[in-house]
Design a protein around this motif. Sequence first.
Motif, PDB file in Angstrom:
ATOM      1  N   GLU A  28       5.740  -1.901  -3.974  1.00 61.95           N
ATOM      2  CA  GLU A  28       6.718  -1.178  -3.375  1.00 61.95           C
ATOM      3  C   GLU A  28       7.503  -0.314  -4.293  1.00 61.95           C
ATOM      4  O   GLU A  28       7.984  -0.927  -5.429  1.00 61.95           O
ATOM      5  N   GLU A  75      -6.451   1.934  -5.909  1.00 61.61           N
ATOM      6  CA  GLU A  75      -5.679   1.107  -4.915  1.00 61.61           C
ATOM      7  C   GLU A  75      -5.149   0.262  -5.928  1.00 61.61           C
ATOM      8  O   GLU A  75      -5.382  -0.906  -5.981  1.00 61.61           O
ATOM      9  N   LYS A 122      -2.743  -2.863  -6.586  1.00 65.95           N
ATOM     10  CA  LYS A 122      -2.269  -4.062  -6.036  1.00 65.95           C
ATOM     11  C   LYS A 122      -1.205  -4.863  -6.990  1.00 65.95           C
ATOM     12  O   LYS A 122      -1.594  -4.808  -8.304  1.00 65.95           O
ATOM     13  N   ARG A 145      -0.990  -7.456  -3.266  1.00 62.19           N
ATOM     14  CA  ARG A 145      -0.373  -6.594  -2.034  1.00 62.19           C
ATOM     15  C   ARG A 145      -0.207  -5.464  -2.703  1.00 62.19           C
ATOM     16  O   ARG A 145       0.133  -5.424  -3.981  1.00 62.19           O
ATOM     17  N   ARG A 146       0.144  -4.510  -2.019  1.00 56.78           N
ATOM     18  CA  ARG A 146       0.673  -3.106  -2.448  1.00 56.78           C
ATOM     19  C   ARG A 146       2.110  -3.089  -3.031  1.00 56.78           C
ATOM     20  O   ARG A 146       2.823  -3.895  -2.512  1.00 56.78           O
ATOM     21  N   GLY A 198       0.612   3.783  -1.657  1.00 61.71           N
ATOM     22  CA  GLY A 198      -0.780   3.784  -1.166  1.00 61.71           C
ATOM     23  C   GLY A 198      -1.695   4.124  -2.074  1.00 61.71           C
ATOM     24  O   GLY A 198      -1.473   4.190  -3.492  1.00 61.71           O
ATOM     25  N   ARG A 223      12.562   1.149   0.558  1.00 62.96           N
ATOM     26  CA  ARG A 223      11.445   1.010  -0.256  1.00 62.96           C
ATOM     27  C   ARG A 223      10.121   1.858   0.410  1.00 62.96           C
ATOM     28  O   ARG A 223      10.103   2.189   1.368  1.00 62.96           O
ATOM     29  N   ASP A 272       5.842   1.711   0.345  1.00 61.25           N
ATOM     30  CA  ASP A 272       4.570   0.939  -0.140  1.00 61.25           C
ATOM     31  C   ASP A 272       3.968   2.316  -0.929  1.00 61.25           C
ATOM     32  O   ASP A 272       3.863   3.501  -0.471  1.00 61.25           O
TER      33      ASP A 272
END
Length: 99
Positions: A89, A78, A80, A86-87, A32, A28, A30
């Motif tokens: 995946e 950004e 979420k 959370r960020r 960004g 996976r 993240d």
Amino acid sequence: MIELAKVIEELRGELDAAVLAGAGKALRFDLGPIELEVAVAITREAGAGAKVRFWVVDGGAEGKVSGSSTQRIKLTLEPKVAATGRRPEVSGGAVHGER
């Protein structure tokens, strides 16, 4: 031209598809910050309740837009996940020969 809000909506859809494609995958990533740079034509409506609108301009049409101001803007988004904050995946299927 397309409204800036529509561009962001389409980007959101593509990111949702990437998240779904990565479900159940061992590897996976993240997601960004996303930097989005676009040329926009800014139009202003007259009268009561007037508002400014931002239209994303195709690269080849940038010099052809008349009756409006064309500017380049850079957005840093950004992403979420709404439920967790959370960020997200993302992942995707491997392609043969890919490094």
